[in-house]
Design an enzyme around this catalytic site. Structure first.
Site, PDB file in Angstrom:
ATOM      1  N   GLY A  59       0.810  -1.211   0.000  1.00  0.00           N
ATOM      2  CA  GLY A  59       0.000   0.000   0.000  1.00  0.00           C
ATOM      3  C   GLY A  59       0.841   1.257   0.000  1.00  0.00           C
ATOM      4  N   GLU A  60       1.892   1.269   0.805  1.00  0.00           N
ATOM      5  CA  GLU A  60       2.784   2.423   0.865  1.00  0.00           C
ATOM      6  C   GLU A  60       3.585   2.571  -0.439  1.00  0.00           C
ATOM      7  OE1 GLU A  60       1.318   1.523   4.692  1.00  0.00           O
ATOM      8  OE2 GLU A  60       2.441   0.214   3.341  1.00  0.00           O
ATOM      9  N   TYR A  61       3.920   1.455  -1.052  1.00  0.00           N
ATOM     10  CA  TYR A  61       4.603   1.509  -2.346  1.00  0.00           C
ATOM     11  C   TYR A  61       3.723   2.196  -3.393  1.00  0.00           C
ATOM     12  CZ  TYR A  61       6.330  -0.063  -6.887  1.00  0.00           C
ATOM     13  OH  TYR A  61       6.765  -0.102  -8.194  1.00  0.00           O
ATOM     14  N   GLY A  64       3.638   5.862  -2.740  1.00  0.00           N
ATOM     15  CA  GLY A  64       4.847   6.597  -3.095  1.00  0.00           C
ATOM     16  C   GLY A  64       5.214   6.532  -4.565  1.00  0.00           C
TER      17      GLY A  64
END
EC number: 2.4.99.12
Length: 411
Positions: A59-61, A64
């Site tokens: 999710g963070e990938y 970003g």
């Protein structure tokens, strides 16, 4: 650094190794971390210029990614090191095209931090959201290496803002700048004396908006849909699927198509889901062997294509909020201008609360509410189109975080 914190990290390492004996996902992380330094040494030399991007998980990938893509353009001569903490991020994006090297982040010990930075020595480090590791960040600060945090989203009940969270709070000051998603996070940072901050918004809006410029065609989905109204249920869990199956079996019109993309695609779960449906179904893994347009339900027993599938939806259901696992990405379907239905556990997701207020998203808590909501959206063309358009406008109004971040970093 606190003796208690470092002791906790070492205890975590021991615990993970024990759990790995019985848990395949944890085992991948343990083995992967053991190989990190070897991978770095074999792919980097002392003369390489590097950037380091760190994401907790998938999710963070995705959050970003629009920033990473822009920086790839500006730093063409640099090697990009991408690290993940979770196997669910690493295993899916270990061949990410925006990076040269993908590794597991070693556990946050002082020794690991020094060894990692001795090898990587990044000219710029970017952490996403709130995966804060004090030893790594303090070592970056000690070496005077630039680091920023993007799409930060904090809550007042987190350790950073409690008397016992001194190590985590201090680690935030290793960042040269923090870009927050909202005013609440900026105010919380101000309350601990951190002021190198601005509200840029959530980079996920930029990420999903860019999906409109991509080729989202999937010929097999087009064949299955067959110009009929289509409901796509993405990232579903058993508690979501129970309600959806009941609706399909007892309430759904025969000319409505359904696509279900479960979060867990283990064979047993897919089999149970298929057997619970009383209407004709087809699996993605069977699509080349049958006439898929004759089925009413298409079960996606693979990963990586859900975002494109949403482009064929007239109505979306996003899983995770009927239980306690956490609501999955609702922006992905919303950008295609369709109404979205979710469960009731969405309080930690500001974008969901905003879309509900705007009238583009609808929360349900039980079978009756799902049946009523789906029936209304199927039967009322005006409601369906108007609520979907509200979601598309909402996405467009909230993009722009990437520009602010790149402007700050621009050479």
């Amino acid at each position: 650094m606190s003796f208690i914190y470092n002791l906790g990290i070492h205890l975590t390492h021991f615990t993970l190794k024990c759990i790995a004996l019985f848990n395949e996902k944890i085992k991948k992380g343990v083995i992967g971390r053991q190989n990190t330094f070897e991978v770095l040494k074999s792919n980097l030399s002392e003369n390489d210029k590097t950037l380091w991007f760190h994401c907790a998980s998938l999710g963070e990938y995705e959050q970003g990614l629009p920033v990473f893509k822009e920086l790839r353009k500006y730093y063409k001569s640099h090697k990009i090191v991408l690290s993940f903490f979770s196997p669910s991020g690493y295993e899916i994006r270990k061949n990410s095209p925006i990076s040269d090297i993908v590794v597991y982040l070693p556990l946050d010990t002082q020794k690991n931090a020094k060894q990692f930075l001795d090898i990587v020595n990044p000219e710029l480090t970017i952490f996403v959201k709130y995966d804060i590791w004090p030893n790594f960040l303090n070592e970056l600060k000690h070496r005077k290496l630039q680091a920023i945090l993007i799409s930060a989203a904090f809550r007042k009940n987190q350790s950073y803002f409690k008397f016992y969270g001194r190590e985590l709070k201090n680690a935030l000051f290793a960042f040269d700048y923090i870009f927050t998603q909202n005013e609440i996070t900026k105010a919380l940072l101000s309350s601990i004396g951190y002021n190198n901050v601005s509200i840029s918004g959530d980079t996920r809006f930029d990420r999903v908006f860019s999906q409109l410029d991509l080729d989202n065609n999937l010929s097999f989905i087009e064949s299955f849909k067959d110009d009929k109204l289509c409901v796509v249920a993405g990232s579903t869990w058993p508690e979501d699927e129970k309600l959806l199956v009941n609706y399909i079996n007892s309430k759904a019109k025969k000319d409505i198509k359904f696509i279900i993309a479960p979060h867990n695609i283990k064979t047993t779960q897919i089999k149970n889901l298929q057997e619970s449906l009383k209407v004709s179904t087809v699996l993605y893994s069977q699509k080349d062997d049958v006439s898929i347009n004759e089925a009413q339900v298409f079960i996606i027993d693979t990963i990586g294509i859900l975002t494109k599938i949403y482009s064929y939806a007239d109505i979306a259901y996003v899983g995770g909020a009927m239980g306690s696992t956490g609501l999955h990405n609702t922006l992905e379907p919303a950008v295609f201008g369709i109404p979205v239905i979710i469960g009731g556990n969405y309080k930690k997701f500001p974008e969901a609360k905003a879309m509900i207020r705007n009238g583009g998203m609808f929360s349900i808590s039980n079978q009756k509410e799902l049946d009523t909501m789906l029936t209304q959206l199927v039967d009322n063309d005006s409601l369906r189109l108007d609520s979907g358009n509200k979601n598309k406008v909402f996405i467009g109004e909230n993009k722009g975080a990437v520009i602010q971040i790149i402007d700050y970093l621009r050479i």
